[in-house]
Design a protein around this motif. Structure first.
Motif, PDB file in Angstrom:
ATOM      1  N   TYR A 187       0.785  -1.151   0.081  1.00 18.27           N
ATOM      2  CA  TYR A 187      -0.049   0.230   0.012  1.00 18.27           C
ATOM      3  C   TYR A 187       0.692   1.390   0.177  1.00 18.27           C
ATOM      4  O   TYR A 187       0.265   1.899  -0.728  1.00 18.27           O
ATOM      5  CB  TYR A 187      -0.721   0.111   1.412  1.00 18.27           C
ATOM      6  CG  TYR A 187      -1.514   1.310   1.329  1.00 18.27           C
ATOM      7  CD1 TYR A 187      -2.809   1.545   0.794  1.00 18.27           C
ATOM      8  CD2 TYR A 187      -1.929   2.312   1.990  1.00 18.27           C
ATOM      9  CE1 TYR A 187      -4.050   2.209   0.377  1.00 18.27           C
ATOM     10  CE2 TYR A 187      -2.111   3.313   2.324  1.00 18.27           C
ATOM     11  CZ  TYR A 187      -2.739   3.549   1.771  1.00 18.27           C
ATOM     12  OH  TYR A 187      -4.021   4.398   1.526  1.00 18.27           O
ATOM     13  N   GLY A 188       1.829   1.333   0.505  1.00 18.94           N
ATOM     14  CA  GLY A 188       3.097   2.907   0.760  1.00 18.94           C
ATOM     15  C   GLY A 188       3.520   2.637  -0.413  1.00 18.94           C
ATOM     16  O   GLY A 188       3.666   3.885  -0.825  1.00 18.94           O
ATOM     17  N   SER A 189       3.701   1.395  -1.008  1.00 19.59           N
ATOM     18  CA  SER A 189       4.366   1.875  -2.350  1.00 19.59           C
ATOM     19  C   SER A 189       3.670   2.125  -3.586  1.00 19.59           C
ATOM     20  O   SER A 189       4.136   2.229  -4.797  1.00 19.59           O
ATOM     21  CB  SER A 189       4.917   0.353  -2.651  1.00 19.59           C
ATOM     22  OG  SER A 189       4.058  -0.816  -3.292  1.00 19.59           O
ATOM     23  N   SER A 215      -4.340  -4.571 -15.817  1.00 14.71           N
ATOM     24  CA  SER A 215      -5.505  -4.887 -16.409  1.00 14.71           C
ATOM     25  C   SER A 215      -7.396  -4.216 -15.944  1.00 14.71           C
ATOM     26  O   SER A 215      -6.999  -3.161 -15.630  1.00 14.71           O
ATOM     27  CB  SER A 215      -6.174  -6.473 -15.438  1.00 14.71           C
ATOM     28  OG  SER A 215      -6.300  -5.772 -13.837  1.00 14.71           O
ATOM     29  N   ILE A 216      -8.071  -3.344 -16.878  1.00 12.01           N
ATOM     30  CA  ILE A 216      -9.375  -3.452 -16.940  1.00 12.01           C
ATOM     31  C   ILE A 216     -10.391  -4.213 -16.507  1.00 12.01           C
ATOM     32  O   ILE A 216     -10.426  -5.643 -17.212  1.00 12.01           O
ATOM     33  CB  ILE A 216     -10.089  -3.136 -18.465  1.00 12.01           C
ATOM     34  CG1 ILE A 216      -8.652  -2.112 -18.372  1.00 12.01           C
ATOM     35  CG2 ILE A 216     -10.844  -1.944 -18.309  1.00 12.01           C
ATOM     36  CD1 ILE A 216      -8.950  -1.343 -20.578  1.00 12.01           C
ATOM     37  N   THR A 217     -11.136  -3.676 -15.240  1.00 15.92           N
ATOM     38  CA  THR A 217     -12.294  -4.580 -14.729  1.00 15.92           C
ATOM     39  C   THR A 217     -13.566  -3.936 -14.990  1.00 15.92           C
ATOM     40  O   THR A 217     -13.704  -2.497 -15.101  1.00 15.92           O
ATOM     41  CB  THR A 217     -11.959  -4.184 -12.988  1.00 15.92           C
ATOM     42  OG1 THR A 217     -12.053  -3.576 -12.399  1.00 15.92           O
ATOM     43  CG2 THR A 217     -11.307  -5.655 -13.048  1.00 15.92           C
ATOM     44  N   GLU A 261      -2.331  -3.025  -6.530  1.00 14.33           N
ATOM     45  CA  GLU A 261      -4.091  -3.040  -5.892  1.00 14.33           C
ATOM     46  C   GLU A 261      -4.644  -5.016  -6.153  1.00 14.33           C
ATOM     47  O   GLU A 261      -5.579  -5.293  -5.064  1.00 14.33           O
ATOM     48  CB  GLU A 261      -4.712  -2.158  -7.225  1.00 14.33           C
ATOM     49  CG  GLU A 261      -6.398  -2.490  -6.241  1.00 14.33           C
ATOM     50  CD  GLU A 261      -7.093  -1.239  -7.226  1.00 14.33           C
ATOM     51  OE1 GLU A 261      -8.252  -0.849  -6.881  1.00 14.33           O
ATOM     52  OE2 GLU A 261      -6.738  -0.027  -7.686  1.00 14.33           O
ATOM     53  N   GLY A 262      -4.278  -5.313  -7.393  1.00 18.75           N
ATOM     54  CA  GLY A 262      -4.490  -6.770  -7.171  1.00 18.75           C
ATOM     55  C   GLY A 262      -3.974  -7.595  -6.391  1.00 18.75           C
ATOM     56  O   GLY A 262      -4.823  -8.459  -6.446  1.00 18.75           O
ATOM     57  N   ALA A 269      -8.647 -10.746   0.465  1.00 20.85           N
ATOM     58  CA  ALA A 269      -9.648 -12.366   0.256  1.00 20.85           C
ATOM     59  C   ALA A 269      -9.539 -13.380   1.326  1.00 20.85           C
ATOM     60  O   ALA A 269      -9.806 -13.869   1.995  1.00 20.85           O
ATOM     61  CB  ALA A 269      -9.842 -12.607  -0.843  1.00 20.85           C
ATOM     62  N   ALA A 270      -7.705 -12.931   1.500  1.00 22.85           N
ATOM     63  CA  ALA A 270      -7.542 -13.943   2.621  1.00 22.85           C
ATOM     64  C   ALA A 270      -7.656 -13.952   3.768  1.00 22.85           C
ATOM     65  O   ALA A 270      -7.552 -15.059   4.344  1.00 22.85           O
ATOM     66  CB  ALA A 270      -6.226 -14.056   1.985  1.00 22.85           C
TER      67      ALA A 270
END
Length: 479
Positions: A90-92, A102-104, A126-127, A134-135
């Motif tokens: 998150y910091g990077s 990727s496009i969602t 972000e992925g 989720a984990a």
């Protein structure tokens, strides 16, 4: 990108509960309570091992060359390392330009009109954060219902037996209750995101508050009822627990067997059939553990590719809560009847009333959530209130069709039937029968009985008249 606060909360509860349990087990050892010490450690280490295995399985560390991470998982430090890794990612974000995105495409929940599709670019960072979230959402559920729930039940039982709440035990009970409620909350959010995967789900603070109050009342009441019942009927608590557990453990397998679907092979490509069976058994084991204490928002469906039932079944939820309320009331009644002078320091009727009202409050906040605060309530195929009313009407219909009701209806129908013909006056019966044939417009019979009963009586009279006429003819011939 959102701050991974849910990961921090999960790791904080996991670390705090493990630390408090280890401290409490050391106090049990110093007082010579080896049984309580062993059970406290059991409900701490077993879910911790399951959490480490879950994180390793989701992140696929066995197929990657990461020996240090595997060693930390063996030392039960995996959640802490994963949390630090998530915050480093998150910091990077934004410091280095990512070469691949990727496009969602997600659809917005309609607000009076049609839903619109929204495209968004998702980078590698972000992925990775999505995978971490989720984990930890899944490990929070495992920690809550396979560790915190049995731990809270055990410590409350010890408090009742010893009639005191020490500082260490009280601290562990509070942390365990928060862990269970948080795990149930994550289970609700996880179910919403799985069922409405094509939509952007935005959960409001009011929805979080409703879920928190709903689960707090439900879980606290359930644990208290089980502990009170086990304190007076120790031998009967085991059949109650085993019946509940086996019922919810076998229920998904029975539905899978009735569907005649092939064995699911798409859980993990590297797993064999034996490995897939073990994973499915662990899932149903967790499902049974959740339903032991509260309603599971994630409903298993083993014949579905995602293993999740994405339909909203109000009937199943209504039946669950009605049966659970009846079970809690029955267990409290048995406790009240069999309680001893040990409970002279509490007002038993008031305690029973408070527990039943607390469970009713849980149902109330559950209804509030689904009716007003659910983020995807506009996508429901049926209204929740209408579904619950239909379920209640169905139960009333079943109650009305009991054997006593059927017997009463048969007695009423028998009372409406006219008496049979007099065997000493067949000629009058025959003449009356012929008169009835000659006068088809007579509707008196149809006004006093059912149409089918009238036709049956006419057929019987006709047969008797024919037999009598044949008897008279044969008598004249012999004469």
């Amino acid at each position: 990108m959102r701050l991974p606060s849910s990961i921090f909360v999960s790791v904080s509860l996991f670390t705090a509960e493990t630390t408090a349990a280890l401290y409490l087990s050391s106090t049990y050892r110093s007082h010579g309570d080896q049984i309580w010490q062993g059970l406290t450690l059991l409900f701490t280490l077993v879910p911790s091992v399951l959490v480490q295995l879950t994180l390793t399985f989701i992140h696929r560390d066995l197929s990657r060359d990461r020996p240090l991470v595997l060693l930390l998982h063996i030392l039960q430090l995996g959640p802490i390392v994963r949390c630090l890794e998530a915050f480093c990612i998150y910091g990077s974000v934004g410091r280095v330009e990512e070469p691949y995105v990727s496009i969602t495409r997600k659809r917005k929940v309609p607000r009076g009109g049609q839903s619109e599709e929204v495209e968004r670019q998702v980078g590698q960072a972000e992925g990775k954060l999505f995978t971490h979230r989720a984990a930890f959402a899944r490990t929070s559920v495992i920690q809550a219902f396979l560790g915190s729930a049995p731990q809270l039940t055990l410590q409350l039982y010890i408090c009742i037996l010893q009639r005191e709440v020490s500082v260490g035990r009280g601290t562990l009970m509070v942390i365990s209750l928060l862990s269970i409620v948080y795990g149930a909350l994550r289970c609700n959010i996880l179910a919403i995101k799985i069922k409405y995967d094509d939509y952007e789900v935005d959960v409001s603070p009011g929805a979080y508050l409703c879920i928190f109050l709903w689960r707090s009342f439900e879980i606290a009441t359930r644990v208290t009822v089980l502990v009170l019942f086990s304190s007076v009927l120790q031998l009967w608590v085991l059949p109650v627990v085993l019946f509940n557990f086996l019922l919810f453990f076998l229920y998904p397998w029975v539905l899978f067997w009735q569907s005649h679907s092939p064995f699911p092979e798409n859980i993990e490509k590297t797993l064999t059939r034996v490995g897939t069976t073990i994973v499915l058994c662990l899932l149903t084991f967790l499902y049974a553990g959740i339903n032991m204490f509260c309603w599971s928002a994630v409903q298993l469906k083993l014949n579905d590719p995602d293993l999740i039932n994405k339909s909203q079944n109000w009937y199943r939820m209504a039946v669950y809560y009605m049966l659970r309320f009846a079970e809690n009331a029955s267990l409290l009644l048995l406790w009240y009847v069999n309680k001893t002078d040990f409970y002279e320091f509490v007002c038993a009727p008031l305690l029973v009333l408070q527990l039943l009202l607390a469970y009713a409050m849980a149902i109330f906040f559950m209804l509030m959530f689904y009716q007003f605060c659910h983020p995807c309530r506009k996508l429901f195929s049926s209204n929740m209130t209408q579904g619950l009313w239909d379920c209640s009407a169905l139960l009333c219909l079943i109650c009305q069709s009991n054997p006593e009701r059927i017997e009463a209806r048969s007695r009423e129908k028998a009372a409406l039937e006219p008496p049979g013909p007099d065997p000493t006056n067949h000629k009058e019966a025959a003449s009356e029968t012929h008169m009835s044939y000659d006068e088809p417009n007579d509707t008196t019979m149809y006004d006093t009985m059912d149409e089918t009963v009238a036709y049956d009586i006419l057929d019987d009279l006709d047969q008797e008249v024919k037999k009598e006429m044949n008897g008279d003819l044969s008598g004249h011939c012999t004469a």
